[in-house]
Design a protein around this motif. Sequence first.
Motif, mmCIF file in Angstrom:
data_model
loop_
_atom_site.group_PDB
_atom_site.id
_atom_site.type_symbol
_atom_site.label_atom_id
_atom_site.label_comp_id
_atom_site.label_asym_id
_atom_site.label_seq_id
_atom_site.Cartn_x
_atom_site.Cartn_y
_atom_site.Cartn_z
ATOM 1 N N MET A 180 0.843 -1.196 0.000
ATOM 2 C CA MET A 180 0.000 0.000 0.000
ATOM 3 C C MET A 180 0.877 1.245 0.000
ATOM 4 S SD MET A 180 -1.384 -0.073 3.973
ATOM 5 C CE MET A 180 -0.215 0.092 5.351
ATOM 6 N N ALA A 181 0.317 2.334 -0.510
ATOM 7 C CA ALA A 181 1.051 3.601 -0.559
ATOM 8 C C ALA A 181 0.109 4.747 -0.218
ATOM 9 C CB ALA A 181 1.664 3.817 -1.946
ATOM 10 N N PHE A 182 0.649 5.777 0.423
ATOM 11 C CA PHE A 182 -0.135 6.937 0.842
ATOM 12 C C PHE A 182 0.603 8.221 0.478
ATOM 13 C CE2 PHE A 182 -0.936 3.517 3.828
ATOM 14 C CZ PHE A 182 -2.318 3.494 3.941
ATOM 15 N N ARG A 183 -0.158 9.278 0.315
ATOM 16 C CA ARG A 183 0.464 10.595 0.307
ATOM 17 C C ARG A 183 0.975 10.875 1.720
ATOM 18 N NH1 ARG A 183 -0.854 13.301 -4.399
ATOM 19 N NH2 ARG A 183 -2.729 12.547 -5.464
ATOM 20 N N LYS A 184 2.139 11.466 1.822
ATOM 21 C CA LYS A 184 2.700 11.772 3.135
ATOM 22 C C LYS A 184 1.767 12.683 3.932
ATOM 23 C CE LYS A 184 6.711 14.045 5.273
ATOM 24 N NZ LYS A 184 6.947 13.092 6.365
ATOM 25 N N GLU A 185 1.022 13.521 3.217
ATOM 26 C CA GLU A 185 0.109 14.456 3.882
ATOM 27 C C GLU A 185 -1.083 13.765 4.533
ATOM 28 O OE1 GLU A 185 -2.823 16.202 0.554
ATOM 29 O OE2 GLU A 185 -0.717 16.301 -0.024
ATOM 30 N N VAL A 186 -1.215 12.428 4.361
ATOM 31 C CA VAL A 186 -2.345 11.714 4.940
ATOM 32 C C VAL A 186 -2.396 11.896 6.447
ATOM 33 C CG1 VAL A 186 -1.125 9.514 5.278
ATOM 34 C CG2 VAL A 186 -3.591 9.503 4.875
ATOM 35 N N GLN A 187 -1.226 12.023 7.077
ATOM 36 C CA GLN A 187 -1.209 12.184 8.532
ATOM 37 C C GLN A 187 -1.842 13.498 8.968
ATOM 38 O OE1 GLN A 187 2.950 12.469 9.926
ATOM 39 N NE2 GLN A 187 3.536 12.925 7.823
ATOM 40 N N ASN A 188 -1.807 14.501 8.096
ATOM 41 C CA ASN A 188 -2.484 15.758 8.399
ATOM 42 C C ASN A 188 -3.963 15.705 8.031
ATOM 43 O OD1 ASN A 188 0.018 16.944 9.189
ATOM 44 N ND2 ASN A 188 0.488 17.362 7.037
ATOM 45 N N ALA A 189 -4.291 14.888 7.034
ATOM 46 C CA ALA A 189 -5.672 14.813 6.548
ATOM 47 C C ALA A 189 -6.573 14.013 7.478
ATOM 48 C CB ALA A 189 -5.693 14.204 5.146
ATOM 49 N N VAL A 190 -6.106 12.864 7.946
ATOM 50 C CA VAL A 190 -6.968 12.005 8.776
ATOM 51 C C VAL A 190 -6.295 11.553 10.064
ATOM 52 C CG1 VAL A 190 -8.246 11.167 6.776
ATOM 53 C CG2 VAL A 190 -6.268 9.871 7.588
ATOM 54 N N GLY A 191 -5.083 12.016 10.340
ATOM 55 C CA GLY A 191 -4.380 11.600 11.542
ATOM 56 C C GLY A 191 -3.458 10.418 11.279
ATOM 57 N N LEU A 192 -2.774 9.990 12.317
ATOM 58 C CA LEU A 192 -1.842 8.883 12.217
ATOM 59 C C LEU A 192 -2.560 7.539 12.371
ATOM 60 C CD1 LEU A 192 1.025 10.370 14.414
ATOM 61 C CD2 LEU A 192 1.075 10.069 11.928
ATOM 62 N N PHE A 193 -1.845 6.460 12.080
ATOM 63 C CA PHE A 193 -2.374 5.128 12.354
ATOM 64 C C PHE A 193 -2.645 5.000 13.857
ATOM 65 C CE2 PHE A 193 -0.242 4.375 8.324
ATOM 66 C CZ PHE A 193 -1.037 3.434 7.697
ATOM 67 N N ASP A 194 -3.692 4.268 14.213
ATOM 68 C CA ASP A 194 -4.034 4.050 15.616
ATOM 69 C C ASP A 194 -3.023 3.083 16.221
ATOM 70 O OD1 ASP A 194 -5.112 3.364 18.085
ATOM 71 O OD2 ASP A 194 -7.173 3.396 17.364
ATOM 72 N N GLU A 195 -2.242 3.544 17.200
ATOM 73 C CA GLU A 195 -1.187 2.711 17.773
ATOM 74 C C GLU A 195 -1.724 1.561 18.618
ATOM 75 O OE1 GLU A 195 1.026 4.754 21.090
ATOM 76 O OE2 GLU A 195 -0.177 6.456 20.406
ATOM 77 N N ALA A 196 -3.035 1.529 18.863
ATOM 78 C CA ALA A 196 -3.628 0.410 19.609
ATOM 79 C C ALA A 196 -3.944 -0.778 18.715
ATOM 80 C CB ALA A 196 -4.911 0.874 20.317
ATOM 81 N N LEU A 197 -3.766 -0.619 17.408
ATOM 82 C CA LEU A 197 -4.104 -1.676 16.460
ATOM 83 C C LEU A 197 -2.848 -2.296 15.847
ATOM 84 C CD1 LEU A 197 -7.084 0.010 14.548
ATOM 85 C CD2 LEU A 197 -7.254 -1.958 16.088
ATOM 86 N N ASP A 198 -3.012 -3.528 15.385
ATOM 87 C CA ASP A 198 -2.079 -4.278 14.540
ATOM 88 C C ASP A 198 -0.981 -4.980 15.334
ATOM 89 O OD1 ASP A 198 -1.077 -5.233 11.945
ATOM 90 O OD2 ASP A 198 -2.211 -3.555 11.161
ATOM 91 N N ALA A 199 -0.078 -5.621 14.578
ATOM 92 C CA ALA A 199 0.940 -6.496 15.154
ATOM 93 C C ALA A 199 1.731 -5.780 16.244
ATOM 94 C CB ALA A 199 1.893 -6.979 14.061
ATOM 95 N N GLY A 200 2.077 -6.539 17.293
ATOM 96 C CA GLY A 200 2.806 -5.968 18.411
ATOM 97 C C GLY A 200 1.911 -5.416 19.491
ATOM 98 N N THR A 201 0.589 -5.509 19.314
ATOM 99 C CA THR A 201 -0.388 -5.082 20.309
ATOM 100 C C THR A 201 -1.356 -6.242 20.558
ATOM 101 O OG1 THR A 201 -2.164 -4.275 18.859
ATOM 102 C CG2 THR A 201 -0.280 -2.802 19.214
ATOM 103 N N PRO A 202 -2.208 -6.155 21.578
ATOM 104 C CA PRO A 202 -3.191 -7.219 21.810
ATOM 105 C C PRO A 202 -4.152 -7.440 20.648
ATOM 106 C CG PRO A 202 -2.940 -5.898 23.795
ATOM 107 C CD PRO A 202 -2.169 -5.193 22.712
ATOM 108 N N THR A 203 -4.305 -6.457 19.756
ATOM 109 C CA THR A 203 -5.256 -6.607 18.651
ATOM 110 C C THR A 203 -4.696 -7.417 17.484
ATOM 111 O OG1 THR A 203 -4.558 -4.554 17.556
ATOM 112 C CG2 THR A 203 -6.272 -4.375 19.240
ATOM 113 N N GLU A 204 -3.381 -7.504 17.356
ATOM 114 C CA GLU A 204 -2.666 -8.360 16.405
ATOM 115 C C GLU A 204 -2.766 -7.934 14.939
ATOM 116 O OE1 GLU A 204 -2.978 -12.611 17.002
ATOM 117 O OE2 GLU A 204 -3.465 -12.342 19.127
#
Length: 399
Positions: free
Chosen positions: A248-272
């Motif tokens: 997958m690929a994103f515009r770098k400005e995505v972090q300003n448009a919708v925020g960062l990835f939710d750090e409570a999700l995905d590998a390395g967390t209880p949500t996997e």
Amino acid sequence: MATAVLDLDLINLPSEITGLTAYLKAFILIRFKGKPIGKITVPINNGSIRVEQIYPVIISEVEPILKKVWIKDFLGWDERDKIDFTYPKATIAICTRDRPEDLRRCLDALMQLPDDGQEILVIDNCSSTDESKKLVESYGSIRYIYENRPGLNNARNRALEEARNEIVAFTDDDAIPDPSWLRALLRNFNSPLVMCVTGMTMPYELETEAQEAFERYSPFGKGFYRKEYSLNTWHPLNTGKIGAGANMAFRKEVQNAVGLFDEALDAGTPTESGGDHEYFARLLLSGYTIVYEPDALSWHRHRRTWKETKKAIRGYGIGVYAFWMRLLIVEKQLGIPKLAYTWFIRTQLPNVVQSLLRRPGSQPLSLLVTELQGCILGPWKYLQSKRRIKRNHLYHDSY
């Protein structure tokens, strides 16, 4: 026995493929002038395949799309081409943790990409040794960054922050991008509404029963037709068919448009898992477009053992319900319960019944049950992950 993974182009077909004595069948990606247009599975006889004998299978699989592709090629026309469009510069980000063997294979593949001024960035997410660091340093031109906060989404956020170019293209450390992968992704950023492009991912190997079961159960490839997803054309809470975080690929400005990835999700967390699909949903809900581009081809090494495969499928179940939980409590998407009910009644329950009845083509019951177990845990795992993050922040803030 294992399944051979082959890659054939219609304009350069051999008369016979030999050296396949270790396999009973072959999974074949079919291309036309480099463009993926279909896949087939055929038997292997005496360690070889007479290509003329599989022509009928190839034709039945690729005929509809081949006609369109051939006409476009003959006319030299592509709906993605824009007169005033120039390819943006990209940063390729690989998030990794304790998989130097896979990482080497991925980096070697990236070295085969045309040099369009892209940078390559490795985010090492809490590896227990310095093997990955030493490996990256041996390539010379690759940037290495150590991210000490565990969690894949933390690594993704670090990549967005560190990237020097307009587009950030993510590949997993256990993926092997095709030489045309990056250009195929970039050519779709020809509209300001396109904030994300995903690609097609095929299995790198099918050497074990577990890998074959995973490919049947949860393939990363989402078809051979380019698709555009938006709030007007797709249910924004149902993002499983849009793509995967391995490609997958994103515009770098995505972090300003919708925020960062939710750090409570995905590998390395209880949500996997679930971090990529939650982010896709957030983009659609914000009015942006996501493009699925099958020409952006990558190959993924699936988990080789049943234990690893079942853990991955369980994690996907947890991740889906975890990111739905986030959308419910954070984004106030009240349609989540109905979506969960529909998925269970129309897909999950019928799949279990077919497996119990041993219907042809049914999925292994153990994987179906494993996914359901994960789904049940998903909402609570998200809340657990959020509490853990809050405790960690309180701990660090006290110093």
